[in-house]
Structure formats: C-alpha cells, structure tokens
Design a protein around this motif. Structure first.
Motif, PDB file in Angstrom:
ATOM      1  N   GLY A 177       3.197   5.748  -3.104  1.00 23.63           N
ATOM      2  CA  GLY A 177       4.318   4.832  -2.938  1.00 23.63           C
ATOM      3  C   GLY A 177       3.889   3.553  -2.234  1.00 23.63           C
ATOM      4  O   GLY A 177       4.317   2.448  -2.594  1.00 23.63           O
ATOM      5  N   LEU A 178       3.030   3.724  -1.230  1.00 21.29           N
ATOM      6  CA  LEU A 178       2.507   2.560  -0.519  1.00 21.29           C
ATOM      7  C   LEU A 178       1.684   1.681  -1.454  1.00 21.29           C
ATOM      8  O   LEU A 178       1.834   0.455  -1.478  1.00 21.29           O
ATOM      9  CB  LEU A 178       1.653   3.018   0.664  1.00 21.29           C
ATOM     10  N   LEU A 179       0.801   2.302  -2.248  1.00 22.85           N
ATOM     11  CA  LEU A 179      -0.039   1.537  -3.169  1.00 22.85           C
ATOM     12  C   LEU A 179       0.809   0.807  -4.206  1.00 22.85           C
ATOM     13  O   LEU A 179       0.510  -0.331  -4.580  1.00 22.85           O
ATOM     14  CB  LEU A 179      -1.036   2.458  -3.870  1.00 22.85           C
ATOM     15  N   ASP A 180       1.869   1.443  -4.651  1.00 22.92           N
ATOM     16  CA  ASP A 180       2.739   0.838  -5.653  1.00 22.92           C
ATOM     17  C   ASP A 180       3.425  -0.412  -5.094  1.00 22.92           C
ATOM     18  O   ASP A 180       3.598  -1.411  -5.801  1.00 22.92           O
ATOM     19  CB  ASP A 180       3.784   1.857  -6.105  1.00 22.92           C
ATOM     20  N   LYS A 181       3.812  -0.360  -3.812  1.00 29.29           N
ATOM     21  CA  LYS A 181       4.472  -1.511  -3.189  1.00 29.29           C
ATOM     22  C   LYS A 181       3.481  -2.600  -2.787  1.00 29.29           C
ATOM     23  O   LYS A 181       3.794  -3.791  -2.855  1.00 29.29           O
ATOM     24  CB  LYS A 181       5.236  -1.052  -1.939  1.00 29.29           C
TER      25      LYS A 181
END
Length: 423
Positions: A6-10
């Motif tokens: 989720g962090l990488l996606d954001k």
C-alpha cells in the motif's frame, strides 16, 4: 490494513518498481511519470513487514542479508527509484515515527565525547587501506573532489580540490598550519609543497597515522610535516592557519560550539581557517539509521544555520562561504564505479555482506547529493576581517600560481601514498 505494498502504491509515481513476494506473486508500482526502474524479489515472507515498520534501515538490512534481491537493474537503480519518490516515502507513518524519535535522541546519538570519537573513527577508518585503495584516487583523498568543469577524472578533481583549498588559505612561507582530521596525509603534504610551511596533522586513526608518517619520511619532509594521534580537543599549540576537510561531520551537533572555540584558540592574531564539510539546504536534522548504524556511527552533517550559529559567539569573522552543490555526487559516482569494477577483490578483502553494505552506502550517498538536499560548504573564518582579500579575485590567481608549482612536486607527493601503502 496498511501494508508495504500500500505504501509503495501511494509513494511511487516516478519510474517503476516490480516486486515479487516470497510466494511468487508479482506486483507493479508506479509508471505514471518517466523515471528509474528496478525489479526486486523477497526471499523471506517477513521481509515486507519488517521494511514497513522501519523502511530505511530494514530495507538496507534485507538487501545485505539476501532477503531482498534485485532481479532487474542494480541496487543503484532501486535507490534511484526511492529518491525519485522520496518526498512521498517521507510521509509514511513509520518514517514520520522514526524521524521524530531520532530528533528527540539526536543529542545522545551525536554526543561524541573523546572516548566515543576514538571508537567511531576505528569503526570506519581502520577497516583497512586495501579496501579504500579499490576506489579512491592515488593520493587517498576520502572527501569531496572539485569538478569546476564537470567531466574531470577523480584524480584531477581531487588535485583541483587541494589547489582550491590551498589558494583560499592564503599561505605565506614560514607559517604553521594545523590539519584537523588529516587522513592519510595528502592535504598536509600538499600544503607543505605549495609553500614553505610547517604542518601538523592530527587524526584518531592509527592506520592512517602510520601511512601519513611514512609518506612524510619518503618525501623527506618529516622535519616540517608532523602527524599526531590526538583529538583536535587535545591540541594546545598556536597556528597561523587551520584546515579541516571532511572532519566537521564527526563532531556532532552538541559539540559544534566547542569545536569552533577550539579553532579560534588555535589561531594566532592574524590566523585564518578553512572548514570544508558536508551540509544540507534543509534545517538541522538527523543522520539516517543505516548510515548511523553501519557506516558513520556518531556522524552528522550539520546544517549551515547551526554551523554559523556555533561560529557567532566565538568572535571569529566569517570571511567567505562557498556552497558546492553537485560536486560530492560526481565524486561518489566515480567512487561507486571504481568499487564495482573491483568488487571481486573487495569480497576477498571483506565478505559479500560487507560489499552489499558498501554498495548501498556509496549509492545512497551519491543520490543524496544529486537528487536529495545535501551539499558541501567551505567556510573561511579568521580572527580579523582583513586577513584575506575582500573579493574572491585572488583565488583564481593563486590557483594559477600553485598549478605552476605542482609540476615540481605533485607526482612525487601522490606516489608517496602508494609506496607507503605497499610497504
């Protein structure tokens, strides 16, 4: 549930990152804007969670331990993906937490009392010259080189750095010079050949001391170039000039005031000092956890604002401040390329885990200077306002004079480093 993915996606907007987890599931991140690309694979099911909890430190350790493998591109490509999107990563809850905690304890982390300073120096500088010889120039200059035109080789750029500093010291025959953090002796020996001056170099590295002293013997200048194994705080003599290149980063924020008071007290009535240090365009901060734990324990690159604040109470004049923006990035790029070209030898000297750590160090440092907020400053300070000319015109003229003199001594001074190391 908040996750690393989720962090990488954001966070990843520029470039692209492909991630294969320990179960073989592939995920793609980024691609909205052009930029660097890399593909990684986790060999441990716990790696992603650990990185989420402390991204900067745990991602580095995962790579060092083989739990994070780069399948496409290189570790440098991966670091470039991170720095291209760093401002988004900095907003993650874990990064905010660790950065805030580090700020609260930074005085302890940087409290480089004498005994701690000695231990910190041994941890980095006494690991063996054979490693440093794989990527440094022949004079063993382990600090930012000077690239006024951009494409210089590391050998030429390091000579230009020494020449530039010598010019700004306004040396006169018969003066005494203190070199704080003299390394393998290159700067001190260079200055002693630029002018008929006496130089005292101080270091806390026993290995560097031995090489520096042997170089002075080889060059026949031991009578006027002396190297001592002492801390700058233990020096009591007076000098006409003080030079310090790449040492302020080991002082620590709590000791900046005492450092500049010491510089003042070492200078005679017409004394002048040149302080060269890594810095940042940002406000005072903290050293990243990976660099603090594995590379430079106790290290901290002070912001210009806190450095000047430490100088002001001393009564010293700040005569000149020069900011080098990309020079250290260019230096590190050449160091990294030379290290990778000799990586097999580095594994023989150290081991595979160490070499992965060193690759990370060189790559992160390069990106910090070329994509991040780091820079280098040179501060010229003195007891009196007119110790140096009031314009910078003299620097170029002095550099030209020194360049003419270099033909008489430069090759011998540089060769002395390799001869001393070979013995």
């Amino acid at each position: 549930m908040f996750s690393l993915y989720g962090l990488l996606d954001k966070a990843i907007k520029k470039g692209r990152l492909t991630v294969v987890d320990a179960k073989g599931v592939t995920r793609e991140f980024g691609g909205q804007e052009p930029g660097p690309e890399a593909a990684i694979r986790f060999t441990s099911s716990s790696a992603a969670l650990k990185i989420l909890l402390n991204p900067e430190l745990n991602a580095a350790e995962a790579y060092m331990d083989g739990h994070l493998v780069v399948d496409r591109g290189s570790i440098h490509d991966l670091i470039q993906v991170f720095y291209a999107n760093k401002r988004h990563f900095d907003l993650s809850p874990s990064q905010i937490f660790w950065r805030g905690l580090s700020r609260k304890v930074r005085r302890f982390q940087q409290n480089n009392v004498l005994s701690r300073s000695r231990a910190n120096v041994k941890a980095h500088y006494d690991i063996g010259e054979d490693l440093y010889r794989l990527f440094l120039d022949r004079d063993m200059q382990y600090s930012c080189a000077y690239f006024p035109d951009g494409p210089e080789t590391i050998e030429d750029a390091q000579t230009l750095k020494k020449r530039h500093i010598a010019a700004k010291l306004c040396l006169k025959d018969g003066q005494r010079v203190l070199d704080i953090g003299c390394g393998w002796g290159g700067m001190a020996l260079y200055l002693a050949h630029v002018a008929d001056v006496e130089v005292v170099g101080v270091t806390l590295s026993e290995r560097q001391l031995a090489v520096a002293r042997r170089r002075a013997e080889i060059l026949g200048v031991s009578d006027r170039v002396r190297f001592e194994l002492i801390d700058y705080r233990e020096v009591t003599e007076k000098f006409d000039r003080v030079v310090s290149v790449g040492m302020l980063e080991h002082v620590g924020a709590p000791h900046l005031g005492a450092y500049f008071l010491n510089v003042r007290d070492r200078l005679g009535p017409e004394g002048l000092a040149l302080i060269h240090s890594i810095s940042t365009k940002s406000p005072p901060g903290v050293t990243g956890p990976f660099l603090r734990k594995y590379i430079f324990p106790g290290g901290y690159s002070p912001a210009l604002s806190e450095t000047v604040a430490a100088i002001e109470p001393t009564g010293l004049w700040l005569l000149d401040c020069e900011i080098w923006r990309c020079h250290y990035g260019y230096t590190l790029a050449q160091w990294r390329e030379r290290f990778l070209a000799n990586r097999d030898k580095a594994v023989e000297i150290m081991d595979e885990r160490f070499c992965r750590m060193w690759e990370l160090y060189l790559s992160i440092a390069e990106c910090v200077f070329l994509q991040g907020s780091s820079n280098v400053f040179q501060l010229q300070i003195a007891r009196e306002r007119d110790t140096a000319p009031i314009s910078r015109n003299y620097i170029e003229a002095e550099e030209c004079r020194i360049a003419e003199r270099e033909t008489e001594f430069l090759d011998r001074v540089v060769a002395s480093a390799q001869q001393a190391l070979d013995e």
